[in-house]
Design an enzyme around this catalytic site. Sequence first.
Site, PDB file in Angstrom:
ATOM      1  N   GLY A 117      25.280  30.240  57.235  1.00 46.00           N
ATOM      2  CA  GLY A 117      25.720  31.318  58.104  1.00 46.00           C
ATOM      3  C   GLY A 117      24.910  31.365  59.396  1.00 46.00           C
ATOM      4  O   GLY A 117      24.419  30.345  59.875  1.00 46.00           O
ATOM      5  N   LEU A 118      24.791  32.569  59.960  1.00 47.18           N
ATOM      6  CA  LEU A 118      24.081  32.778  61.231  1.00 47.18           C
ATOM      7  C   LEU A 118      24.649  31.906  62.344  1.00 47.18           C
ATOM      8  O   LEU A 118      23.914  31.348  63.157  1.00 47.18           O
ATOM      9  CB  LEU A 118      22.582  32.510  61.062  1.00 47.18           C
ATOM     10  CG  LEU A 118      21.821  33.433  60.098  1.00 47.18           C
ATOM     11  CD1 LEU A 118      20.361  33.034  60.021  1.00 47.18           C
ATOM     12  CD2 LEU A 118      21.949  34.882  60.507  1.00 47.18           C
ATOM     13  N   CYS A 119      25.969  31.787  62.381  1.00 51.41           N
ATOM     14  CA  CYS A 119      26.617  30.984  63.419  1.00 51.41           C
ATOM     15  C   CYS A 119      27.809  31.750  64.010  1.00 51.41           C
ATOM     16  O   CYS A 119      28.839  31.155  64.335  1.00 51.41           O
ATOM     17  CB  CYS A 119      27.071  29.636  62.867  1.00 51.41           C
ATOM     18  SG  CYS A 119      28.058  29.714  61.365  1.00 51.41           S
ATOM     19  N   GLY A 120      27.657  33.065  64.149  1.00 49.98           N
ATOM     20  CA  GLY A 120      28.716  33.858  64.764  1.00 49.98           C
ATOM     21  C   GLY A 120      29.966  33.887  63.899  1.00 49.98           C
ATOM     22  O   GLY A 120      29.918  33.985  62.673  1.00 49.98           O
TER      23      GLY A 120
END
Length: 370
Positions: free
Chosen positions: A134-137
């Site tokens: 994750g942590l990719c918009g």
Amino acid sequence: MNCLNLTTLMSSKSCLSSTSLLSCHSSTNPFQLPRSSSRFSHVTPIHCGLRELRNRINSVKNTQKITEAMKLVSAAKVRRAQEAVVNGRPFSETLVEVLYYINEQLQTEDIDMPLTNIRPVKKVALVVITGDRGLCGGFNNNIIKIAEARIAVLKNQGVEYTVISVGKKGKSYFIRRPHIPVDRFLEGMGFPTAKEAQAIADDVFSLFVSEEVDKVELLYTKFVSFVKFVPVIQTLLPLSPKGRICDMNGVSVDADGDEFFRLTTKEGKLAVERDVVRTETAELSPILQFEQDPVQILDALLPLYLNSQILKALQESLASELAARMCAMSNATDNAVELKKSLSIIYNRERQAKITGELLEIIAGADALT
């Protein structure tokens, strides 16, 4: 450092007005900013002491260091992924042209080529490629929404479907929805390899040749530029006409140009610069001849075609994921800088107010003694 601070900073710059970001509970008196300030007129009263504010500022500083490091790591990885995408495009596109050049020569012969047979579509296989982290918009959400929309269209048309999920995020999504038929779950192993693509190609090949499915569509995120990555639906099988790589509507998804990224230094800090690169693919000569039997060449090239197209999609998806993560971490770093600045101003004002109050108490005590 927990994930709450990191997720909050990635949201938007309006998060500075959230009570959860600036509220700490303490026994000290509330301190409210002047309403005349235009920048902080929307900020709610803060109920915390100097120690809580210092801890909060240190926490934001640590989060800023983490997000900035993740941004630079993604910038370094996206360059490698983009090089793999661009270097592999001439091979995959030329391979498609060779296949159709041979196919045109065999039009007059009665030869069965299963991967080029166009038959009535009763069932479609959807190969959905998502990320592993994750942590990719909105990278993973966008491709999943495209898959859901495509599934809804197939349902309305009365066409059956099955899903081949690639990536941990896709697996966690479809495994919670048992009403969606999934043929196989595959997880990525970091940088895409030909072995990983071959596993997907073997599954797709067996489904199509055995006529369990009549069409195979590849759903992935195409890397266009540093700030643009578009989810596309590419028809993988049967082969598209004229040797082009097309989507389900027959629109070409071949790349016209690519952007390379390199790490540089700017004002003492690491930065990212972009270079536009055009990829040229040589056209086949009309007098090209093959020494071997065209049927033997097709038998050798068709599995290679499947592998190259799937590998290209995996590489494009990885490059898009890294670019999306880099943008998300850049926004999180900017939000951390603003949040740290606003908290520092609040801390200084509360500290000044506390000092002023102590001075007034000393002066009042001195006046009382005199």
